[in-house]
Design a protein around this motif. Structure first.
Motif, PDB file in Angstrom:
ATOM      1  N   ILE A 192      58.304  49.115  55.699  1.00 31.12           N
ATOM      2  CA  ILE A 192      58.874  49.365  54.346  1.00 31.12           C
ATOM      3  C   ILE A 192      59.853  50.923  54.566  1.00 31.12           C
ATOM      4  CG2 ILE A 192      56.699  51.378  54.396  1.00 31.12           C
ATOM      5  CD1 ILE A 192      56.712  50.543  51.282  1.00 31.12           C
ATOM      6  N   ASP A 193      60.858  50.804  53.732  1.00 26.40           N
ATOM      7  CA  ASP A 193      62.026  51.901  53.689  1.00 26.40           C
ATOM      8  C   ASP A 193      62.763  51.770  54.689  1.00 26.40           C
ATOM      9  OD1 ASP A 193      61.087  53.037  51.525  1.00 26.40           O
ATOM     10  OD2 ASP A 193      59.898  54.640  52.370  1.00 26.40           O
ATOM     11  N   HIS A 194      62.471  50.743  55.689  1.00 25.71           N
ATOM     12  CA  HIS A 194      63.571  50.444  56.676  1.00 25.71           C
ATOM     13  C   HIS A 194      65.126  49.880  56.074  1.00 25.71           C
ATOM     14  CE1 HIS A 194      61.284  51.179  60.562  1.00 25.71           C
ATOM     15  NE2 HIS A 194      61.064  51.837  59.558  1.00 25.71           N
ATOM     16  N   LYS A 196      65.307  46.884  53.582  1.00 28.74           N
ATOM     17  CA  LYS A 196      65.580  45.542  53.442  1.00 28.74           C
ATOM     18  C   LYS A 196      66.145  45.368  52.262  1.00 28.74           C
ATOM     19  CE  LYS A 196      60.889  45.091  53.700  1.00 28.74           C
ATOM     20  NZ  LYS A 196      60.552  46.464  54.185  1.00 28.74           N
ATOM     21  N   THR A 197      65.757  46.060  51.003  1.00 30.91           N
ATOM     22  CA  THR A 197      66.304  45.733  49.608  1.00 30.91           C
ATOM     23  C   THR A 197      67.902  46.136  49.688  1.00 30.91           C
ATOM     24  OG1 THR A 197      64.172  46.388  49.000  1.00 30.91           O
ATOM     25  CG2 THR A 197      65.856  46.112  47.227  1.00 30.91           C
ATOM     26  N   THR A 198      68.110  47.435  50.477  1.00 35.74           N
ATOM     27  CA  THR A 198      69.276  47.745  50.336  1.00 35.74           C
ATOM     28  C   THR A 198      70.425  46.787  51.100  1.00 35.74           C
ATOM     29  OG1 THR A 198      68.520  50.008  50.562  1.00 35.74           O
ATOM     30  CG2 THR A 198      70.681  49.968  51.048  1.00 35.74           C
ATOM     31  N   LEU A 199      69.849  46.119  52.147  1.00 30.73           N
ATOM     32  CA  LEU A 199      70.548  45.117  52.942  1.00 30.73           C
ATOM     33  C   LEU A 199      70.721  43.867  52.044  1.00 30.73           C
ATOM     34  CD1 LEU A 199      71.716  43.771  55.310  1.00 30.73           C
ATOM     35  CD2 LEU A 199      69.405  43.197  56.444  1.00 30.73           C
ATOM     36  N   MET A 292      72.423  52.947  61.191  1.00 28.49           N
ATOM     37  CA  MET A 292      73.129  53.397  62.335  1.00 28.49           C
ATOM     38  C   MET A 292      73.946  54.810  61.844  1.00 28.49           C
ATOM     39  SD  MET A 292      72.555  51.914  65.058  1.00 28.49           S
ATOM     40  CE  MET A 292      73.795  52.212  65.947  1.00 28.49           C
ATOM     41  N   ASP A 293      74.109  55.017  60.504  1.00 27.07           N
ATOM     42  CA  ASP A 293      75.029  55.954  60.030  1.00 27.07           C
ATOM     43  C   ASP A 293      74.385  57.361  60.311  1.00 27.07           C
ATOM     44  OD1 ASP A 293      73.979  56.350  56.748  1.00 27.07           O
ATOM     45  OD2 ASP A 293      73.372  54.625  57.725  1.00 27.07           O
ATOM     46  N   LEU A 294      73.099  57.012  60.682  1.00 27.50           N
ATOM     47  CA  LEU A 294      72.135  58.545  60.455  1.00 27.50           C
ATOM     48  C   LEU A 294      72.415  59.128  61.937  1.00 27.50           C
ATOM     49  CD1 LEU A 294      68.932  57.668  58.472  1.00 27.50           C
ATOM     50  CD2 LEU A 294      70.660  58.893  58.039  1.00 27.50           C
TER      51      LEU A 294
HETATM   52  P1  GDP Z   1      62.757  48.586  52.181  1.00 24.37           P
HETATM   53  O1  GDP Z   1      61.541  49.180  51.658  1.00 24.37           O
HETATM   54  O2  GDP Z   1      62.529  48.046  53.401  1.00 24.37           O
HETATM   55  O3  GDP Z   1      63.120  47.464  50.783  1.00 24.37           O
HETATM   56  O4  GDP Z   1      63.678  49.821  52.085  1.00 24.37           O
HETATM   57  P2  GDP Z   1      64.801  50.233  50.958  1.00 24.37           P
HETATM   58  O5  GDP Z   1      66.187  49.153  50.927  1.00 24.37           O
HETATM   59  O6  GDP Z   1      64.360  50.597  49.632  1.00 24.37           O
HETATM   60  O7  GDP Z   1      65.632  51.550  51.632  1.00 24.37           O
HETATM   61  C1  GDP Z   1      64.727  52.798  51.891  1.00 24.37           C
HETATM   62  C2  GDP Z   1      65.574  53.902  51.793  1.00 24.37           C
HETATM   63  O8  GDP Z   1      66.393  53.866  52.731  1.00 24.37           O
HETATM   64  C3  GDP Z   1      66.554  54.004  50.428  1.00 24.37           C
HETATM   65  O9  GDP Z   1      66.565  55.177  50.167  1.00 24.37           O
HETATM   66  C4  GDP Z   1      67.849  53.517  51.136  1.00 24.37           C
HETATM   67  O10 GDP Z   1      69.021  54.188  50.519  1.00 24.37           O
HETATM   68  C5  GDP Z   1      67.769  53.991  52.429  1.00 24.37           C
HETATM   69  N1  GDP Z   1      68.747  53.308  53.398  1.00 24.37           N
HETATM   70  C6  GDP Z   1      68.639  51.887  53.520  1.00 24.37           C
HETATM   71  N2  GDP Z   1      69.685  51.325  54.252  1.00 24.37           N
HETATM   72  C7  GDP Z   1      70.383  52.781  54.826  1.00 24.37           C
HETATM   73  C8  GDP Z   1      71.241  52.986  55.871  1.00 24.37           C
HETATM   74  O11 GDP Z   1      71.853  52.167  56.502  1.00 24.37           O
HETATM   75  N3  GDP Z   1      71.706  54.236  56.027  1.00 24.37           N
HETATM   76  C9  GDP Z   1      70.970  55.169  55.347  1.00 24.37           C
HETATM   77  N4  GDP Z   1      71.439  56.439  55.643  1.00 24.37           N
HETATM   78  N5  GDP Z   1      69.979  54.981  54.541  1.00 24.37           N
HETATM   79  C10 GDP Z   1      69.670  53.723  54.237  1.00 24.37           C
END
Ligand code: GDP
Length: 689
Positions: A192-194, A196-199, A292-294
């Motif tokens: 979670i929060d890694h 997935k949804t953003t990708l 990787m941007d972090l």
């Molecule tokens: P999920 O729970 O795996 O679906 O995670 P989310 O896609 O909801 O992302 C969790 C948080 O990580 C969100 O606040 C995103 O904006 C942030 N996030 C996702 N991808 C990246 C990334 O490549 N770089 C940074 N800095 N933040 C990211």
């Protein structure tokens, strides 16, 4: 050093990839799959050998033709094998654990071992063969190679996708002339929060044409990404739970799993679950090293952690493609898509648009205005508006089809997702949709499916169980026992895993496979994985809560929990030896004396008693004696105290009891109560002896 992928090299040389893999094995390059990258030096050696052999085979064929003897065997030219290497033939060092496709890999490794043994037996005396000797023995290898190119090799190559249910299975074997290439289906998983949804959002939005800014907001459950004329289908529900839930119903549609790991956070418990769920399904894995941007991103640390879970990154000599990306900035996304396309190309996915329709439901819900709406992936055939379809117990005529962007379409070709409106009910995800000729036939088939479902529910599905293992072995139905381990800490989980695997040394007929080891309480996701992989769950110093136990009971998944490792080992040993069948024992419960008899019109006769020893319980077996003579045998059907039903009455309390419609009680009668209990059989351990 530059690298080249096995399947690209095979293509370049005009070889089947299996032939090239076999050839590489002869060069000592093992643990490689079609998608592996080998170093350029090895590739160059292979090219040279192939060229030499082709020339030699051609010359021989010409000579043979000239001598007007048997016609030349064309295969020698078309499918040249590689001869024994020189001692100094380059070897790609790959760690023993390559895990992207465990079963397929294992199968091949075993095959190669056999082949090597055969070779060793036929080896010329006088040390390792020189290249020329190897070349001379080319003919000997050709026959063996030819064998490997036959159906068996074809089947091995299909190992990655063999677990699919029959009808919705990826079609393998001979490709009919009208077959079309189809896009791979990719599921995104991870902690979670890694990201997935953003990708998924980022991938979808690469498809948005200028002017469509704001992104694609309407999701149908699957999306299509196209680049350079190649398409990838992404399932929109990320996570391994949805993936395994579908698999548990028998439908596996995923061709590649993308495991997202945040580079600043590393491998977390759900990452491990995702890896193991994908491995259990034998789906190839690509790791997207996200964020990787972090500034805190530490890719090397993550790769090290992946290594600990059996995923060896390519750059470290393994098979796992690891792509650094940032779903937020878009960095590395093209590279990710390219790699997915490469893995898809290796799988050579195709479908027959003219075959009978087979579509798998990815997700479905009830829409207040449209009724049941299902997103399906068409695996074979073509789905069109107006088709009469059946999907499990749901049926209907397709009223409307929408593509992944929500645009109305007339038909969906094989390989693509679409949203279907027109079903009579909401089907389960994983259900397979087929076409029938008429609404009448649709109703009849749906009813038949409902009937089969009821029968299946009554008879239960085939699941793994420790108890009964011996009989299953005797009956030849069990060869492998899949196990999921959950423990309170990594150390103990791994200790239990290695102890259980150690039992394989003792077992002849059955092999224990640990398909997932995790830390924490037993979860519903573990139950799903157990169901999908026919596994049992072993908990060590952890428990399953009531909901999980209920889910396991419903699905007939066996959960065994232990506090000490040797007890688990004993149970497994006992099970394999047939010693774990439960024993039904008769246990003394207690005695009572009848003081008074009440006649109650609704119930009959109730004996007012005093419990003189032990206890009484409802359902207990009773023997009633009068003056030392048995007058009645039965069960306690009602047990009450002060007008309340109770589950136990202990000595020296008083109570009222009834036994069916027995009315012959008399004051002074004696009651002896016993109970049948099922006892798990335990082996005596050395320490107890
Ligand atoms: P999920 O729970 O795996 O679906 O995670 P989310 O896609 O909801 O992302 C969790 C948080 O990580 C969100 O606040 C995103 O904006 C942030 N996030 C996702 N991808 C990246 C990334 O490549 N770089 C940074 N800095 N933040 C990211």
């Amino acid at each position: 050093m530059a690298k080249v992928r096995v399947f690209s090299l095979a293509k370049e040389l005009g070889l089947q990839t299996d032939a090239l893999l076999a050839a590489l094995a002869r060069l000592g390059v093992e643990n490689v799959t079609k998608a592996s990258a080998i170093d350029e030096e090895t590739a160059a050696t292979v090219r040279e050998l192939i060229a030499e052999q082709a020339a030699k085979a051609k010359a021989e064929a010409e000579a043979a033709a000239a001598a007007a003897e048997a016609p030349p065997a064309p295969v020698e030219v078309e499918q040249p094998a590689v001869a024994e290497p020189e001692e100094a033939a380059p070897v790609v060092e790959t760690p023993a654990t390559t895990a992207a496709a465990p079963a397929a890999g294992r199968g091949r490794a075993r095959g190669d071992e056999r082949e090597r043994k055969e070779e060793d037996e036929g080896r010329l005396p006088g040390g390792p063969p020189r290249l020329t000797q190897g070349m001379m023995r080319l003919e000997e290898h050709l026959a063996a190679l030819q064998e490997r190119l036959g159906p068996q090799a074809e089947e091995e190559a299909g190992g990655l996708v063999r677990a699919l249910p029959d009808i919705a299975r990826r079609t393998r074997g001979n490709r009919p002339p009208n077959a079309v290439d189809v896009p791979p289906v990719v599921t995104v998983m991870g902690h979670i929060d890694h990201g997935k949804t953003t990708l998924l959002d980022a991938l979808r939005n690469t498809q948005v044409a200028a002017g469509e800014a704001g992104g694609i907001t309407q999701h149908i459950g699957a999306s299509e990404i196209s680049r350079d004329g190649r398409t990838i289908v992404f399932l929109d529900t990320p996570g391994h739970a949805a993936f395994t839930a579908m698999r548990a119903r028998g439908a596996q549609v995923t061709d590649i799993a993308v495991i997202v790991v945040a580079a600043d956070d590393g491998v977390m418990p759900q990452t491990v679950e995702a890896i193991n769920h994908a491995k259990a399904a034998e789906v190839p894995i690509v790791v997207a090293l996200n964020k990787m941007d972090l500034p805190g991103a530490n890719p090397d640390r993550v790769k090290q952690q992946l290594l600990e879970h059996g995923l060896v990154p390519e750059e470290w000599g393994g098979d796992t493609i690891v792509v650094p990306i940032s779903a937020l900035t878009g960095e590395g996304m093209d590279d990710l898509v390219d790699n997915l396309n490469i893995l898809a190309e290796v799988q050579e996915l195709w479908a027959d648009p003219e075959a009978d329709l087979a579509a798998v439901v990815v997700e479905a819900q009830l829409d207040s205005s449209q009724g049941p709406v299902a997103t399906v992936l068409v695996r074979n055939g073509t789905l069109s508006v107006g088709d009469c379809v059946v999907c499990g117990t749901a049926h209907g005529r397709v009223r409307r089809l929408r593509d992944w962007r929500g645009k109305s379409i007339k038909s969906v070709p094989a390989g693509h997702p679409a949203e279907v409106v027109g079903l009579s009910a909401v089907p389960d995800s994983g259900e397979v949709m087929v076409r029938v000729a008429s609404p009448k036939e649709a109703r009849a088939l749906a009813e038949q499916n409902a009937q089969e479902l009821r029968e299946r529910e009554l008879s239960g599905t085939e699941t793994a169980a420790l108890r009964g293992l011996y009989e299953a072995i005797q009956g030849g139905t069990v060869k492998e026992l899949n196990v999921i381990i959950k423990a309170d800490a990594w150390g103990s989980a791994q200790a239990l895993e290695s102890s259980l695997l150690g039992l394989n040394e003792l077992f002849d007929e059955v092999r224990i496979n640990v398909i997932h080891t995790g830390v924490g309480h037993i979860s519903e996701s573990d139950v799903l994985l157990a169901l999908a992989s026919k596994a049992i769950i072993v908990g060590f110093q952890v428990e399953a809560d009531a909901m999980v136990r209920q889910a396991a009971a419903n699905e007939r998944v066996e959960i065994r929990t232990y506090q000490v490792i040797y007890e688990a080992l004993e149970d497994f040993q006992a099970a394999a030896a047939g010693l774990l069948e439960p024993i039904v024992e008769t246990r003394d419960l207690g005695d009572a004396e009848v003081l008074q008899v009440f006649r109650i019109s609704r119930i009959g006769a109730v004996a007012g008693c005093r419990v003189t020893a032990g206890e009484l319980r409802p359902n207990a077996d009773i023997v009633v004696t009068r003056d030392g003579e048995e007058i009645y045998r039965g069960k306690i059907t009602s047990l009450r105290r002060f007008d309340n039903d109770v589950s136990v009455v202990e000595a020296p309390s008083e109570c009222g009891l009834a036994s069916g419609d027995f009315r012959g009680w008399r004051p002074g009668d004696r009651i002896h109560a016993t109970m049948q209990v099922t006892v798990e059989r335990k082996l005596q351990t050395q320490s107890q002896r």
